[in-house]
Design a protein around this motif. Structure first.
Motif, mmCIF file in Angstrom:
data_model
loop_
_atom_site.group_PDB
_atom_site.id
_atom_site.type_symbol
_atom_site.label_atom_id
_atom_site.label_comp_id
_atom_site.label_asym_id
_atom_site.label_seq_id
_atom_site.Cartn_x
_atom_site.Cartn_y
_atom_site.Cartn_z
ATOM 1 N N THR A 105 0.817 -1.205 0.000
ATOM 2 C CA THR A 105 0.000 0.000 0.000
ATOM 3 C C THR A 105 0.857 1.264 0.000
ATOM 4 O O THR A 105 2.079 1.205 0.216
ATOM 5 C CB THR A 105 -0.909 0.032 1.243
ATOM 6 O OG1 THR A 105 -0.070 0.169 2.406
ATOM 7 C CG2 THR A 105 -1.760 -1.227 1.346
ATOM 8 N N LEU A 106 0.198 2.380 -0.185
ATOM 9 C CA LEU A 106 0.901 3.657 -0.119
ATOM 10 C C LEU A 106 1.509 3.865 1.266
ATOM 11 O O LEU A 106 2.617 4.375 1.391
ATOM 12 C CB LEU A 106 -0.053 4.807 -0.478
ATOM 13 C CG LEU A 106 0.562 6.200 -0.527
ATOM 14 C CD1 LEU A 106 1.741 6.264 -1.488
ATOM 15 C CD2 LEU A 106 -0.495 7.221 -0.905
ATOM 16 N N ASP A 107 0.808 3.448 2.306
ATOM 17 C CA ASP A 107 1.373 3.550 3.657
ATOM 18 C C ASP A 107 2.626 2.699 3.802
ATOM 19 O O ASP A 107 3.591 3.108 4.453
ATOM 20 C CB ASP A 107 0.339 3.149 4.711
ATOM 21 C CG ASP A 107 -0.742 4.205 4.901
ATOM 22 O OD1 ASP A 107 -0.489 5.392 4.578
ATOM 23 O OD2 ASP A 107 -1.830 3.846 5.363
ATOM 24 N N ASP A 108 2.623 1.507 3.191
ATOM 25 C CA ASP A 108 3.818 0.662 3.208
ATOM 26 C C ASP A 108 4.978 1.371 2.508
ATOM 27 O O ASP A 108 6.112 1.366 2.992
ATOM 28 C CB ASP A 108 3.555 -0.680 2.512
ATOM 29 C CG ASP A 108 2.559 -1.550 3.239
ATOM 30 O OD1 ASP A 108 2.519 -1.509 4.488
ATOM 31 O OD2 ASP A 108 1.801 -2.272 2.561
ATOM 32 N N LEU A 109 4.678 1.975 1.361
ATOM 33 C CA LEU A 109 5.724 2.677 0.613
ATOM 34 C C LEU A 109 6.264 3.854 1.420
ATOM 35 O O LEU A 109 7.479 4.046 1.486
ATOM 36 C CB LEU A 109 5.184 3.164 -0.733
ATOM 37 C CG LEU A 109 6.169 3.960 -1.589
ATOM 38 C CD1 LEU A 109 7.446 3.159 -1.864
ATOM 39 C CD2 LEU A 109 5.515 4.407 -2.880
ATOM 40 N N ARG A 110 5.392 4.617 2.045
ATOM 41 C CA ARG A 110 5.851 5.737 2.873
ATOM 42 C C ARG A 110 6.808 5.244 3.960
ATOM 43 O O ARG A 110 7.857 5.841 4.205
ATOM 44 C CB ARG A 110 4.658 6.435 3.520
ATOM 45 C CG ARG A 110 3.833 7.270 2.586
ATOM 46 C CD ARG A 110 2.681 7.925 3.328
ATOM 47 N NE ARG A 110 1.914 8.769 2.455
ATOM 48 C CZ ARG A 110 0.616 8.636 2.229
ATOM 49 N NH1 ARG A 110 -0.074 7.683 2.834
ATOM 50 N NH2 ARG A 110 -0.015 9.459 1.422
ATOM 51 N N ARG A 111 6.426 4.167 4.629
ATOM 52 C CA ARG A 111 7.251 3.613 5.705
ATOM 53 C C ARG A 111 8.625 3.205 5.183
ATOM 54 O O ARG A 111 9.656 3.553 5.761
ATOM 55 C CB ARG A 111 6.543 2.409 6.347
ATOM 56 C CG ARG A 111 7.366 1.699 7.408
ATOM 57 C CD ARG A 111 6.659 0.465 7.938
ATOM 58 N NE ARG A 111 6.219 -0.474 6.922
ATOM 59 C CZ ARG A 111 7.017 -1.350 6.291
ATOM 60 N NH1 ARG A 111 8.311 -1.389 6.569
ATOM 61 N NH2 ARG A 111 6.526 -2.184 5.393
ATOM 62 N N VAL A 112 8.652 2.487 4.067
ATOM 63 C CA VAL A 112 9.926 1.999 3.532
ATOM 64 C C VAL A 112 10.775 3.160 3.015
ATOM 65 O O VAL A 112 11.992 3.176 3.209
ATOM 66 C CB VAL A 112 9.694 0.927 2.442
ATOM 67 C CG1 VAL A 112 11.011 0.485 1.822
ATOM 68 C CG2 VAL A 112 8.962 -0.277 3.021
ATOM 69 N N LEU A 113 10.150 4.140 2.376
ATOM 70 C CA LEU A 113 10.906 5.317 1.929
ATOM 71 C C LEU A 113 11.579 6.012 3.106
ATOM 72 O O LEU A 113 12.757 6.371 3.025
ATOM 73 C CB LEU A 113 9.971 6.313 1.226
ATOM 74 C CG LEU A 113 9.652 6.069 -0.229
ATOM 75 C CD1 LEU A 113 8.515 6.981 -0.681
ATOM 76 C CD2 LEU A 113 10.870 6.253 -1.110
ATOM 77 N N LEU A 114 10.839 6.182 4.187
ATOM 78 C CA LEU A 114 11.399 6.839 5.367
ATOM 79 C C LEU A 114 12.530 6.020 5.976
ATOM 80 O O LEU A 114 13.555 6.573 6.391
ATOM 81 C CB LEU A 114 10.311 7.104 6.403
ATOM 82 C CG LEU A 114 9.319 8.206 6.035
ATOM 83 C CD1 LEU A 114 8.153 8.217 7.016
ATOM 84 C CD2 LEU A 114 10.007 9.557 5.983
ATOM 85 N N GLU A 115 12.372 4.701 6.025
ATOM 86 C CA GLU A 115 13.415 3.835 6.575
ATOM 87 C C GLU A 115 14.656 3.839 5.690
ATOM 88 O O GLU A 115 15.778 3.826 6.191
ATOM 89 C CB GLU A 115 12.902 2.398 6.706
ATOM 90 C CG GLU A 115 11.856 2.205 7.785
ATOM 91 C CD GLU A 115 11.214 0.825 7.755
ATOM 92 O OE1 GLU A 115 11.535 0.006 6.863
ATOM 93 O OE2 GLU A 115 10.356 0.568 8.623
ATOM 94 N N ALA A 116 14.459 3.844 4.380
ATOM 95 C CA ALA A 116 15.577 3.727 3.447
ATOM 96 C C ALA A 116 16.300 5.045 3.222
ATOM 97 O O ALA A 116 17.520 5.071 3.130
ATOM 98 C CB ALA A 116 15.080 3.178 2.103
ATOM 99 N N ALA A 117 15.536 6.133 3.136
ATOM 100 C CA ALA A 117 16.161 7.379 2.714
ATOM 101 C C ALA A 117 15.746 8.606 3.509
ATOM 102 O O ALA A 117 16.179 9.706 3.198
ATOM 103 C CB ALA A 117 15.850 7.608 1.237
ATOM 104 N N GLY A 118 14.906 8.441 4.504
ATOM 105 C CA GLY A 118 14.455 9.601 5.257
ATOM 106 C C GLY A 118 13.507 10.442 4.424
ATOM 107 O O GLY A 118 12.986 9.991 3.419
#
Length: 90
Positions: A7-20
């Motif tokens: 989901t978009l929420d999953d993508l937001r979480r991973v983006l933040l974890e990977a690159a801030g």
């Protein structure tokens, strides 16, 4: 194996974890059709994000296809297509 979706929420979480996140960008807003560059994510950040998605969800994303996914909507579609293939093969 249960059906998974990314989901978009999953993508937001991973983006933040990977690159801030850039302080000037609101990831909680309507970002589905916003270019990753406008969200302050360059290609290396997207590749790192995709690497995390691959490890977490047990899928493989081709680098050349990933670099063509210019928006969150395009990346979500790509990931969910791969997840559907994994689920169908199980």
């Amino acid at each position: 194996m249960p059906t998974q979706s990314f989901t978009l929420d999953d993508l937001r979480r991973v983006l933040l974890e990977a690159a801030g996140a850039d302080e000037s960008v609101d990831l909680d807003g309507d970002i589905l059709d916003t270019d990753f560059e406008e969200l302050s994510y360059e290609s290396l950040a997207i590749l790192e994000t995709c690497g995390r998605i691959e490890r977490e969800y047990g899928i493989s994303l081709d680098d050349s296809v990933v670099t063509e996914a210019k928006t969150p909507r395009a990346l979500l579609s790509l990931v969910n297509t791969q997840l559907a293939g994994v689920t169908a093969a199980a």
